[in-house]
Design an enzyme around this catalytic site. Structure first.
Site, PDB file in Angstrom:
ATOM      1  N   THR A 155      -1.917   8.407   2.753  1.00 10.93           N
ATOM      2  CA  THR A 155      -2.020   7.045   2.914  1.00 10.93           C
ATOM      3  C   THR A 155      -2.518   6.991   3.905  1.00 10.93           C
ATOM      4  O   THR A 155      -2.672   7.888   5.040  1.00 10.93           O
ATOM      5  CB  THR A 155       0.251   6.185   2.891  1.00 10.93           C
TER       6      THR A 155
ATOM      7  N   SER B 213      11.743   9.693   8.084  1.00  6.14           N
ATOM      8  CA  SER B 213      10.582  10.056   8.359  1.00  6.14           C
ATOM      9  C   SER B 213      10.913  11.994   8.716  1.00  6.14           C
ATOM     10  O   SER B 213      11.885  12.329   9.254  1.00  6.14           O
ATOM     11  CB  SER B 213       9.654  10.186   9.335  1.00  6.14           C
TER      12      SER B 213
ATOM     13  N   SER C 270       0.943  -1.350   0.207  1.00  2.00           N
ATOM     14  CA  SER C 270      -0.032   0.329  -0.034  1.00  2.00           C
ATOM     15  C   SER C 270       1.600   1.174  -0.091  1.00  2.00           C
ATOM     16  O   SER C 270       2.027   1.248  -0.193  1.00  2.00           O
ATOM     17  CB  SER C 270      -0.620  -0.219   1.179  1.00  2.00           C
TER      18      SER C 270
ATOM     19  N   LEU D 102       3.225   4.216   0.295  1.00  2.00           N
ATOM     20  CA  LEU D 102       4.583   5.173  -1.252  1.00  2.00           C
ATOM     21  C   LEU D 102       5.511   3.496  -0.983  1.00  2.00           C
ATOM     22  O   LEU D 102       5.407   3.720  -2.480  1.00  2.00           O
ATOM     23  CB  LEU D 102       5.171   5.525  -0.156  1.00  2.00           C
TER      24      LEU D 102
ATOM     25  N   LYS E 285      11.881   5.781  14.105  1.00  8.21           N
ATOM     26  CA  LYS E 285      12.619   7.449  13.220  1.00  8.21           C
ATOM     27  C   LYS E 285      14.002   7.678  13.709  1.00  8.21           C
ATOM     28  O   LYS E 285      14.648   7.938  12.210  1.00  8.21           O
ATOM     29  CB  LYS E 285      11.565   7.995  12.250  1.00  8.21           C
TER      30      LYS E 285
ATOM     31  N   TYR F 267       7.291   6.678  17.793  1.00  7.04           N
ATOM     32  CA  TYR F 267       7.104   6.035  16.133  1.00  7.04           C
ATOM     33  C   TYR F 267       8.363   7.460  16.223  1.00  7.04           C
ATOM     34  O   TYR F 267       9.676   6.801  14.821  1.00  7.04           O
ATOM     35  CB  TYR F 267       6.160   7.497  15.060  1.00  7.04           C
TER      36      TYR F 267
HETATM   37  N1  LIG Z   1       2.265   8.592   5.382  1.00  4.41           N
HETATM   38  C1  LIG Z   1       3.516   9.239   5.612  1.00  4.41           C
HETATM   39  O1  LIG Z   1       2.609  10.904   6.401  1.00  4.41           O
HETATM   40  C2  LIG Z   1       4.687   9.616   6.033  1.00  4.41           C
HETATM   41  C3  LIG Z   1       5.457  10.719   6.145  1.00  4.41           C
HETATM   42  C4  LIG Z   1       6.570  10.321   6.149  1.00  4.41           C
HETATM   43  C5  LIG Z   1       7.189   8.943   6.166  1.00  4.41           C
HETATM   44  N2  LIG Z   1       6.583   7.952   6.161  1.00  4.41           N
HETATM   45  C6  LIG Z   1       6.789   6.688   6.132  1.00  4.41           C
HETATM   46  O2  LIG Z   1       6.718   6.082   4.938  1.00  4.41           O
HETATM   47  C7  LIG Z   1       6.557   4.408   4.845  1.00  4.41           C
HETATM   48  C8  LIG Z   1       5.457   3.648   3.845  1.00  4.41           C
HETATM   49  O3  LIG Z   1       3.988   3.733   4.986  1.00  4.41           O
HETATM   50  P1  LIG Z   1       2.827   5.272   4.288  1.00  4.41           P
HETATM   51  O4  LIG Z   1       2.859   5.824   4.047  1.00  4.41           O
HETATM   52  O5  LIG Z   1       2.989   4.521   2.947  1.00  4.41           O
HETATM   53  O6  LIG Z   1       1.849   4.447   5.044  1.00  4.41           O
HETATM   54  P2  LIG Z   1       0.890   2.201   4.581  1.00  4.41           P
HETATM   55  O7  LIG Z   1       0.592   2.632   3.494  1.00  4.41           O
HETATM   56  O8  LIG Z   1       0.179   2.305   5.644  1.00  4.41           O
HETATM   57  O9  LIG Z   1       2.205   1.351   4.426  1.00  4.41           O
HETATM   58  C9  LIG Z   1       3.139   0.795   5.131  1.00  4.41           C
HETATM   59  C10 LIG Z   1       3.160  -0.942   4.385  1.00  4.41           C
HETATM   60  O10 LIG Z   1       4.584  -0.915   5.489  1.00  4.41           O
HETATM   61  C11 LIG Z   1       3.723  -2.185   5.831  1.00  4.41           C
HETATM   62  N3  LIG Z   1       3.931  -3.082   7.144  1.00  4.41           N
HETATM   63  C12 LIG Z   1       3.186  -2.180   8.538  1.00  4.41           C
HETATM   64  N4  LIG Z   1       4.021  -2.824   8.967  1.00  4.41           N
HETATM   65  C13 LIG Z   1       4.755  -4.363   8.532  1.00  4.41           C
HETATM   66  C14 LIG Z   1       5.426  -5.219   9.016  1.00  4.41           C
HETATM   67  N5  LIG Z   1       5.142  -6.177  10.359  1.00  4.41           N
HETATM   68  N6  LIG Z   1       5.947  -6.304   8.389  1.00  4.41           N
HETATM   69  C15 LIG Z   1       5.756  -5.857   6.987  1.00  4.41           C
HETATM   70  N7  LIG Z   1       5.062  -5.004   6.299  1.00  4.41           N
HETATM   71  C16 LIG Z   1       4.708  -4.404   7.098  1.00  4.41           C
HETATM   72  C17 LIG Z   1       2.550  -2.386   5.163  1.00  4.41           C
HETATM   73  O11 LIG Z   1       2.237  -3.588   5.195  1.00  4.41           O
HETATM   74  P3  LIG Z   1       0.471  -4.397   5.023  1.00  4.41           P
HETATM   75  O12 LIG Z   1      -0.234  -3.854   3.500  1.00  4.41           O
HETATM   76  O13 LIG Z   1       0.907  -5.518   5.195  1.00  4.41           O
HETATM   77  O14 LIG Z   1      -0.406  -3.596   7.140  1.00  4.41           O
HETATM   78  C18 LIG Z   1       2.676  -1.329   4.046  1.00  4.41           C
HETATM   79  O15 LIG Z   1       2.634  -1.859   3.230  1.00  4.41           O
HETATM   80  C19 LIG Z   1       6.945   4.466   6.425  1.00  4.41           C
HETATM   81  O16 LIG Z   1       8.065   4.053   6.533  1.00  4.41           O
HETATM   82  C20 LIG Z   1       6.437   5.597   6.915  1.00  4.41           C
HETATM   83  O17 LIG Z   1       6.839   5.444   8.112  1.00  4.41           O
HETATM   84  C21 LIG Z   1       5.301   8.252   6.011  1.00  4.41           C
END
Ligand SMILES: NC(=O)c1ccc[n+]([C@@H]2O[C@H](COP(=O)([O-])OP(=O)(O)OC[C@H]3O[C@@H](n4cnc5c(N)ncnc54)[C@H](OP(=O)(O)O)[C@@H]3O)[C@@H](O)[C@H]2O)c1
Length: 402
Positions: free
Chosen positions: A284, A236, A104, A106, A253, A249
């Protein structure tokens, strides 16, 4: 030859008659022609006044000097960008790229961006069904993207270190080597430090920190052997500054940033690159999937999945995407942070990740003005930064209580 003849000509004074030397006559006639362009320059620099330059000469100056200079700079810049793109394309084409959290947000968008760039993908996640959906989606685009590689999928949970290591072994066995590893998977957290049990802190640390470093350590020896590889981590802005009610969190990070900064320095001798990407808010489901102080999901239960099952929900989403209707309406909007809704799209950030990898950048901050300023404020004036954060905590607590 008397060089003193040149001085009055260059400074725009009346030129003395040329000496009767044929060599000199050539130089002299050239100089008097060129003086049309040289004189205004000389005057500007010697007397610092543009008023004395006749209007026509100023136009001449613009057309003969500034326009070619501008065109030359634009041309050089375009050439530089073209070379940069060619180098990037060559780097990413056919490269084995492993992406965690590809189910899902990013991670999924990164998969699409690297697939379009011709990379051989290894998609990792916990949900096999969603990974297969993504493989189908990418395969449908394969002809258009001129990517002949069918993505390979690996299912594992990052919070279980043993399965992480065996997943890395499986990847090396099946695809031989890894060129680029993108540690993207992660979870967020919402809660007060006082109410949060240690099990929640550990869960966040295991997913965001111990999992990615275990995976990286398991893949590193094969990269070192080939003296080639690139490790990317999605950190992040909260890897640089801590904001209230995100303790676990932000801590995970910060640890990630520190670990990969050390790794970059230690890997330099093996020619292995390390890129840390620090985004601000992205649209996301990260906040929806965040864990709370008691370990429950911040976004509550995904009720369509509960009512009609995961399989049917994912089929409906897929069908809706194929008909170009977009994703199913987001049923979690009610709990998605306002900041997240206003953030960048995942596709936009994925493109930044692709460019950062292609250009082998060491670090990228993908944030708006305020978060970027906050990062600098934390270093330049910590006291002011702490005051702002305390005020933010008070406001959030008040909003929650009311
Ligand atoms: N969204 C923001 O605002 C933001 C800002 C800064 C940084 N980030 C960073 O961007 C990265 C991607 O996040 P996102 O925003 O795309 O969120 P997201 O849509 O919730 O995606 C998170 C992904 O991580 C996987 N995941 C979570 N726990 C896991 C585990 N224990 N083992 C394997 N996979 C796992 C999820 O898999 P499942 O589908 O199985 O749950 C999902 O594919 C993260 O590292 C996040 O910290 C996000």
């Amino acid at each position: 030859m008397e060089y003193s003849y040149l001085v009055p000509c260059l400074l725009g004074a009346n030129c003395p008659p040329a000496p009767r030397d044929p060599e000199w006559t050539k130089v002299f006639s050239l100089l008097t022609m060129e003086s049309e362009t040289v004189v205004p320059w000389a005057r500007m620099f010697t007397r610092g006044s543009r008023k004395n330059i006749p209007r026509g000469k100023l136009m001449d100056l613009t057309f003969t000097a500034i326009v070619p200079l501008l065109l030359g700079s634009v041309g050089l810049f375009a050439l530089f960008r073209l070379l940069q793109r060619m180098r990037m394309r060559a780097y990413l084409q056919d490269a084995v790229v492993v992406i965690t959290g590809a189910t899902s947000g990013l991670g999924k968008e990164c998969a699409k961006a690297f697939h379009a760039a011709g990379s051989r993908l290894v998609l990792c996640g916990r949900n096999g069904e969603r990974l297969q959906d993504l493989v189908q989606e990418l395969s449908a685009k394969a002809n258009h993207a001129k990517n002949i590689h069918k993505p390979f999928t690996v299912i594992f949970d990052l919070s279980d270190t043993k399965t992480v290591v065996s997943a890395a072994e499986e990847i090396l066995k099946c695809v031989g080597h890894v060129d680029i590893l993108i540690n993207n998977a992660g979870i967020s957290y919402r809660g007060t430090i006082l109410d949060t049990g240690m099990d929640v802190d550990k869960k966040v640390m295991e997913t965001n920190y111990f999992g990615p470093i275990a995976f990286t350590k398991a893949l590193l020896p094969s990269m070192i052997k080939r003296q080639q590889g690139h490790i990317v981590v999605i950190s992040s802005v909260q890897g640089k500054i801590s904001i209230p009610f995100r303790s676990a969190y932000a801590a995970s990070k910060h640890a990630t940033q520190a670990f990969f900064d050390c790794l970059r320095a230690e890997m330099e001798q093996y020619e292995i690159d390390v890129t840390v990407v620090s985004p601000g808010y992205i649209q996301t489901n990260l906040s929806v999937n965040a864990v709370t102080a008691d370990g429950s999901r911040y976004g509550g239960e995904d009720w369509p999945s509960v009512l009609i099952g995961n399989k049917i929900t994912s089929l409906l989403t897929n069908y809706s995407q194929r008909l170009r209707l977009g994703n199913l309406p987001d049923l979690h909007v009610a709990v998605m942070d306002k900041n997240t809704i206003e953030g960048r799209t995942a596709a936009e950030v994925a493109q930044v990740v692709l460019n950062a990898v292609g250009q082998k950048k060491k670090e990228v901050l993908v944030a708006g003005l305020l978060p970027s300023l906050a990062v600098y404020l934390r270093t330049l004036s910590p006291r002011l930064f702490f005051t702002f954060m305390a005020s933010r905590a008070r406001k959030e607590r008040k909003a929650k209580d009311s």
